[in-house]
Scaffold this active site. Structure first.
Site, short mmCIF file in Angstrom:
data_model
loop_
_atom_site.label_atom_id
_atom_site.label_comp_id
_atom_site.label_asym_id
_atom_site.label_seq_id
_atom_site.Cartn_x
_atom_site.Cartn_y
_atom_site.Cartn_z
N HIS A 19 0.84 -1.20 0.00
CA HIS A 19 0.00 0.00 0.00
C HIS A 19 0.87 1.26 0.00
O HIS A 19 1.61 1.51 0.93
CB HIS A 19 -0.88 -0.02 1.26
CG HIS A 19 -1.92 1.04 1.30
ND1 HIS A 19 -2.09 1.86 2.39
CD2 HIS A 19 -2.86 1.41 0.39
CE1 HIS A 19 -3.09 2.68 2.16
NE2 HIS A 19 -3.59 2.43 0.96
N GLU A 48 0.44 -0.63 -4.75
CA GLU A 48 -0.72 0.24 -4.93
C GLU A 48 -0.21 1.67 -4.83
O GLU A 48 0.67 1.96 -4.01
CB GLU A 48 -1.77 -0.04 -3.86
CG GLU A 48 -3.03 0.79 -3.94
CD GLU A 48 -2.98 2.09 -3.16
OE1 GLU A 48 -3.95 2.89 -3.28
OE2 GLU A 48 -1.99 2.32 -2.43
N ASP A 50 -1.31 6.14 -5.73
CA ASP A 50 -2.36 7.13 -5.95
C ASP A 50 -1.87 8.19 -6.93
O ASP A 50 -0.73 8.64 -6.83
CB ASP A 50 -2.73 7.83 -4.63
CG ASP A 50 -2.93 6.84 -3.50
OD1 ASP A 50 -4.03 6.27 -3.42
OD2 ASP A 50 -1.99 6.64 -2.70
N HIS A 63 -0.90 10.70 -2.15
CA HIS A 63 -2.22 10.31 -1.66
C HIS A 63 -3.19 11.48 -1.52
O HIS A 63 -4.33 11.41 -1.99
CB HIS A 63 -2.12 9.59 -0.31
CG HIS A 63 -3.43 9.07 0.18
ND1 HIS A 63 -4.24 9.78 1.03
CD2 HIS A 63 -4.08 7.91 -0.07
CE1 HIS A 63 -5.34 9.09 1.28
NE2 HIS A 63 -5.26 7.94 0.63
#
Length: 251
Positions: A19, A48, A50, A63
Site C-alpha cells: 500500500h 498500490e 495514488d 495520496h
C-alpha cells in the site's frame, strides 16, 4: 471476453500489493516514494499507488490533494506543475513526489500495479484522459481503481479493456464528508449497475456488509481487500482468494 477478464484478474490477484509502496519512514522510505516502490520490488511485491492531475496535465503520485500532511506545505497538488513538485520533500526525507512515469519505469516487466485515480472536484474525466495518455503505452500489468464512480464510468466507455475496480467501504459508519446521500450510494454499490467494475476493492473490516457480499456473489466479481495490517488478516484474505493490499508488515 468475460473469461479473459476473469483470467487477467486472477493473475493480478496472485500478487500481493504494498500500500503506497513498502514504506517505512524510519528508513527514509515515505509512502508513495521511489524508495518505497523500489523496496516493494526488491521484496517481490506489486504496489498500490495514488495519482493526481497536475495543472499542466502531468500526473503526480501522492495520496492527498493537500501537501500539508505529506510535505508540510499548505498547497493543493492540483495547483502545481511537474516542475513545482520537484521543490517538495516527503515526510521529512530527501524523497521527492514522483510522477506516474517515474513509477511505471520501475515496474514495467517486473511487477503489477494497482493505480488509484484521485479525482479532485470535477476533474474526473480530465484525470482519466491524462492517465490514459501515459498508460496506453505502458507494457506492464496494471489495473485502475477509484472511489469516484465517474472514473469507472469513463474507463468503461473509453477504455473497456482496462481492468477497473470500485473502491468503497461502509461510509455510513465512517462518513466521507460528502453528505449522507453520497455515502449511501458509495456504500451500497448501486452505481456498479452502470460502471460494471471488474473487481470491488472494499475495506477489509467492512467486507461483512450486505452490499459487498451480495454484489460479489451475484456477479462473481473479484474482491480486493484494503488495507491488510496483520498476518492473521492476511491469511484470512488469502483464504477467500482476495487481492491483498497490505501495509505495516511483510506478508
Amino acid at each position: 471476453m468475460k473469461k479473459i477478464f476473469i483470467e487477467r484478474m486472477r493473475k493480478l490477484a496472485s500478487w500481493d500489493y504494498a500500500h503506497r509502496g513498502l514504506h517505512d519512514i524510519a528508513a527514509a522510505m515515505p509512502e508513495n516514494s521511489i524508495a518505497a516502490f523500489k523496496a516493494a520490488l526488491d521484496n517481490g511485491y506489486g504496489a498500490e499507488l495514488d495519482i493526481h492531475l497536475l495543472k499542466d496535465g502531468n500526473l503526480a503520485v501522492i495520496h492527498d490533494s493537500s501537501l500539508l500532511r505529506t510535505a508540510g506545505a499548505d498547497v493543493i497538488v492540483e495547483d502545481l506543475t511537474v516542475e513545482d513538485i520537484e521543490n517538495y520533500r516527503l515526510l521529512g526525507s530527501d524523497e521527492k513526489i514522483p510522477s506516474l512515469q517515474n513509477v511505471l519505469a520501475l515496474f514495467e516487466g517486473r511487477a503489477p500495479l494497482v493505480i488509484e485515480l484521485k479525482a479532485y472536484k470535477n476533474n474526473a474525466a480530465a484525470l482519466c484522459e491524462a492517465a490514459c495518455k501515459v498508460l496506453d503505452n505502458y507494457k506492464g500489468d496494471y489495473c485502475i481503481e477509484s472511489f469516484d464512480p465517474r472514473c469507472l464510468r469513463w474507463f468503461k466507455k473509453n477504455r473497456p479493456h482496462v481492468l477497473r475496480g470500485q473502491l468503497s467501504q461502509n461510509f455510513l459508519k465512517s462518513p466521507s464528508g460528502l453528505g449522507k446521500i453520497v455515502d449511501f450510494f458509495l456504500t451500497s454499490l448501486i452505481l456498479n449497475a452502470v460502471t460494471r467494475p471488474h473487481f470491488i476493492a472494499y475495506r477489509f473490516s467492512d467486507m461483512g456488509n450486505f452490499p459487498y457480499r451480495a454484489y460479489t456473489k451475484l456477479f462473481k466479481t473479484q474482491g480486493a481487500a484494503w488495507t491488510i495490517n496483520t498476518e492473521a488478516d492476511y491469511h484470512e484474505a488469502k483464504s477467500k482468494n482476495l487481492l491483498v493490499i497490505f501495509e505495516s508488515f511483510k506478508p
